[in-house]
Design an enzyme around this catalytic site. Structure first.
Site, PDB file in Angstrom:
ATOM      1  N   GLU A 129      -1.403  -3.176  -1.506  1.00 29.54           N
ATOM      2  CA  GLU A 129      -2.502  -2.976  -2.456  1.00 29.54           C
ATOM      3  C   GLU A 129      -3.819  -3.450  -1.838  1.00 29.54           C
ATOM      4  OE1 GLU A 129      -1.971  -4.788  -6.330  1.00 29.54           O
ATOM      5  OE2 GLU A 129      -3.833  -3.883  -7.055  1.00 29.54           O
ATOM      6  N   ASN A 137      -3.104  -2.724  -9.923  1.00 28.22           N
ATOM      7  CA  ASN A 137      -4.270  -2.659 -10.804  1.00 28.22           C
ATOM      8  C   ASN A 137      -5.461  -2.010 -10.095  1.00 28.22           C
ATOM      9  OD1 ASN A 137      -2.622  -4.024 -12.556  1.00 28.22           O
ATOM     10  ND2 ASN A 137      -3.669  -5.987 -12.399  1.00 28.22           N
ATOM     11  N   ASN A 149      -0.775   3.047 -13.059  1.00 28.17           N
ATOM     12  CA  ASN A 149      -0.139   1.740 -12.875  1.00 28.17           C
ATOM     13  C   ASN A 149      -0.253   0.903 -14.145  1.00 28.17           C
ATOM     14  OD1 ASN A 149       0.853  -0.578 -11.078  1.00 28.17           O
ATOM     15  ND2 ASN A 149      -1.043  -1.433 -11.922  1.00 28.17           N
ATOM     16  N   GLU A 150       0.858   0.359 -14.597  1.00 26.91           N
ATOM     17  CA  GLU A 150       0.891  -0.592 -15.732  1.00 26.91           C
ATOM     18  C   GLU A 150      -0.070  -0.197 -16.847  1.00 26.91           C
ATOM     19  OE1 GLU A 150       0.489  -4.649 -14.261  1.00 26.91           O
ATOM     20  OE2 GLU A 150       2.500  -4.578 -13.402  1.00 26.91           O
ATOM     21  N   TYR A 173       7.969  -9.816 -12.323  1.00 23.79           N
ATOM     22  CA  TYR A 173       7.643 -11.009 -11.534  1.00 23.79           C
ATOM     23  C   TYR A 173       8.294 -12.190 -12.224  1.00 23.79           C
ATOM     24  CZ  TYR A 173       4.204  -8.076  -9.200  1.00 23.79           C
ATOM     25  OH  TYR A 173       3.597  -7.084  -8.474  1.00 23.79           O
ATOM     26  N   GLU A 179       7.461  -2.575  -8.571  1.00 23.84           N
ATOM     27  CA  GLU A 179       6.877  -3.897  -8.263  1.00 23.84           C
ATOM     28  C   GLU A 179       7.886  -4.948  -8.669  1.00 23.84           C
ATOM     29  OE1 GLU A 179       2.881  -4.978  -9.520  1.00 23.84           O
ATOM     30  OE2 GLU A 179       2.226  -2.904  -9.283  1.00 23.84           O
ATOM     31  N   GLN A 195       4.310  -8.094  -2.541  1.00 23.72           N
ATOM     32  CA  GLN A 195       3.749  -7.070  -1.690  1.00 23.72           C
ATOM     33  C   GLN A 195       4.229  -7.321  -0.262  1.00 23.72           C
ATOM     34  OE1 GLN A 195      -0.443  -6.393  -2.484  1.00 23.72           O
ATOM     35  NE2 GLN A 195      -0.174  -6.574  -4.692  1.00 23.72           N
TER      36      GLN A 195
HETATM   37  O1  AHR Z   1       0.998  -7.144  -7.389  1.00 21.54           O
HETATM   38  C1  AHR Z   1      -0.088  -7.713  -8.028  1.00 21.54           C
HETATM   39  C2  AHR Z   1      -0.400  -7.028  -9.352  1.00 21.54           C
HETATM   40  O2  AHR Z   1       0.634  -7.287 -10.276  1.00 21.54           O
HETATM   41  C3  AHR Z   1      -0.479  -5.532  -9.342  1.00 21.54           C
HETATM   42  O3  AHR Z   1      -1.732  -5.073  -8.959  1.00 21.54           O
HETATM   43  C4  AHR Z   1      -0.230  -5.163 -10.769  1.00 21.54           C
HETATM   44  O4  AHR Z   1       0.334  -3.882 -10.906  1.00 21.54           O
HETATM   45  C5  AHR Z   1       0.686  -6.268 -11.261  1.00 21.54           C
HETATM   46  O5  AHR Z   1       0.294  -6.765 -12.482  1.00 21.54           O
END
Ligand code: AHR
Length: 495
Positions: free
Chosen positions: A27, A72, A172-173, A244, A292, A346
């Site tokens: 990213e 994002n 994305n999201e 996450y 992700e 990432q």
């Molecule tokens: O990976 C960091 C961020 O986490 C990404 O940009 C977003 O998609 C997620 O919230």
């Protein structure tokens, strides 16, 4: 601790392991692209201005699909800013991370990087501040033969051959309030459907990933997915999941039990896909794209304060994080029939297995389980039956101390085992009901001096994989002793 038996049968198959579950994510955030991947000023810069030392380390992970340019970031990105001669590219204020983006790295540099690394490109279009037509134009730029406006621009920028980008994410999201251009499910579904139709009309061979729920805690969880899948219908090839995790309460046993929650998240999204398939009475069903995933909870610095390549979320990873990363991959393998793509978020500097400092490069703990599994990934995922001691995680429920998965290769069997016990060695027996284990081909162990021990630029080998000799073959079964808090990957020869 009482012995654990892991029983397998070579006919009890979940499905082929899709190599695309070993993907990554790059990213435009912090120092991921600039100072991470692309740094023409570095002593390690190659002819394209990429950090050769970073790329050499990343090659060991054998990553497959590489998602780009966000995240994002993608929801405010206009791809035409990142093409053409560098001196004509605009410097822009970037809103997702409050940074300054000079657009020195864009579509053509990214595709060249993918070719160099053997990665297949996976692009996320801007459905936040961008239009469906802008997304379609990007498909033409990348994939169409010369002769029309955007394809000709690509030729002008040095690539007559199409970039052939097969995988595209529809935003994305978009379910998150933090996302630029966030809208309710119904509105996103309309926008995504419009983009999807035009994108597939431009190149019918592409595959599309629609935005699914970006977390299990959101109010719209599952309802978002139902609405979006229903509206997109056959245009949705995959639906995305994000996750996450972390250990903010310093409860290591519960943290390591998170695999049960990851399993459940996958099964819930799969249930949504099957529900829509049944409701629509169609043979076509979307599969899961976990685009992700990682550990992220210690570093919350997401404000770039108007800087170019600021230090953002440079998480330092320890032993227990590495075991959790192994847990994610084990869960994907156990669900090989439905999880077809996954992207570690990432790859460098930003929540990453690799960190740079000046001209130095550091391999973090989470690098190792990824490498250990990725190099043993070819084959069919087998059902795993675990018989052994278990414990109750405070929030994640009851799990076995041993987490396991297995892949049947050509005449060989890859077995992955995590010992979640903080204090005790685990005795494990691997039995293949219809075959005999003949010998150990190879095995590696990952452990460390303490659950929070981590590598650093000063001491880079605190957490690293080492050869594991301690696998005995007896009566056609493999037996081993796993130290507390450890992960083992082994390849066994079968009769
Ligand atoms: O990976 C960091 C961020 O986490 C990404 O940009 C977003 O998609 C997620 O919230």
């Amino acid at each position: 601790m009482k012995r654990t038996t892991v029983t397998l049968h070579t006919k009890f198959r979940i499905g082929p392991v899709d190599p695309r579950i070993f993907g990554g994510f790059l990213e435009h955030m912090g120092r991921a692209v600039y100072e991470g991947i692309y740094d023409p000023e570095s002593a390690h810069a190659d002819a394209d201005g990429c950090r050769g030392d970073v790329l050499d380390v990343l090659r060991r992970l054998k990553m497959t699909t590489m998602r780009y340019p966000g995240g994002n970031f993608a929801s405010g990105y206009h791809w035409q800013d990142g093409i053409g001669p560098r001196e004509t590219r605009p410097t822009v204020r970037e809103l997702a991370w409050q940074s300054i983006e000079r657009n020195h790295f864009g579509t053509d540099e990214y595709v060249r990087l993918c070719r160099k690394m053997g990665w297949s490109p996976m692009l996320t279009v801007n459905l936040g501040t961008g239009t469906p037509e802008e997304a379609r134009n990007w498909v033409e730029y990348c994939n169409c033969p010369t002769g029309t406006r955007y394809a000709d621009m690509r030729t002008l920028n040095g690539s007559e051959e199409p970039h052939a980008v097969k995988l595209w994410c529809l935003g994305n999201e978009m379910d998150g309030r933090w996302q630029l251009g966030h809208v309710p499910a119904g509105q996103y579904a309309i926008r995504a459907q419009q983009a999807a139709k035009m994108m597939k009309d431009t190149d019918a061979s592409i595959e599309l990933v629609v935005c699914g729920s970006s977390g299990i805690g959101l109010e719209s969880y599952m309802e978002w997915d139902r609405q979006v899948l229903e509206h997109l219908g056959d245009l949705a090839d995959y639906i995305s999941l994000h996750r996450y995790v972390g250990n903010p309460n310093e409860d290591t046993p519960d943290y390591l039990a998170i695999t049960s929650s990851i399993d459940r998240q996958i099964e819930e999204m799969d249930a949504a896909c099957r529900f829509i398939q049944a409701k629509r009475r169609t043979r076509k069903r979307p599969y899961l794209c976990f685009d992700e995933w990682n550990v992220w909870y210690k570093n919350h610095e997401t404000d770039g304060r108007g800087k170019i390549a600021p230090h953002l979320i440079e998480e330092v990873y320890n032993l227990e994080d590495a075991l959790v990363v192994a847990g994610f991959l084990q869960s994907f393998i156990r669900h090989a029939d439905v999880v077809k793509i996954a992207n570690l978020a990432q790859i460098v500097n930003v929540i990453a297995p690799v960190l740079t400092r000046g001209d130095q490069v550091l391999v973090q703990s989470i690098f190792h389980p990824f490498e250990m599994i990725s190099k043993r990934r070819d084959g069919l995922s087998l059902r795993v039956v675990i018989d052994g001691p278990s414990y109750e995680g405070a929030t994640n429920g009851r799990v076995h101390y041993i987490d396991a998965s297995a892949i049947l290769g050509d005449g060989e069997l890859h077995v992955f085992l995590t010992n979640r016990n903080v204090d005790e060695t685990a005795e494990v027996c691997v039995a293949v009901a219809d075959r005999a284990v003949l010998s150990r081909k190879n095995a590696e162990l990952l452990t460390g001096p303490a659950h929070r021990a981590a590598n650093s630029f000063e001491e880079g080998n605190v957490i690293e994989a080492t050869p594991f000799e301690n696998v005995e073959i007896e009566d056609g079964q493999a037996r081993c002793e796993l130290p507390p808090l450890s992960f083992v990957a082994m390849t066994l020869n079968l009769n």
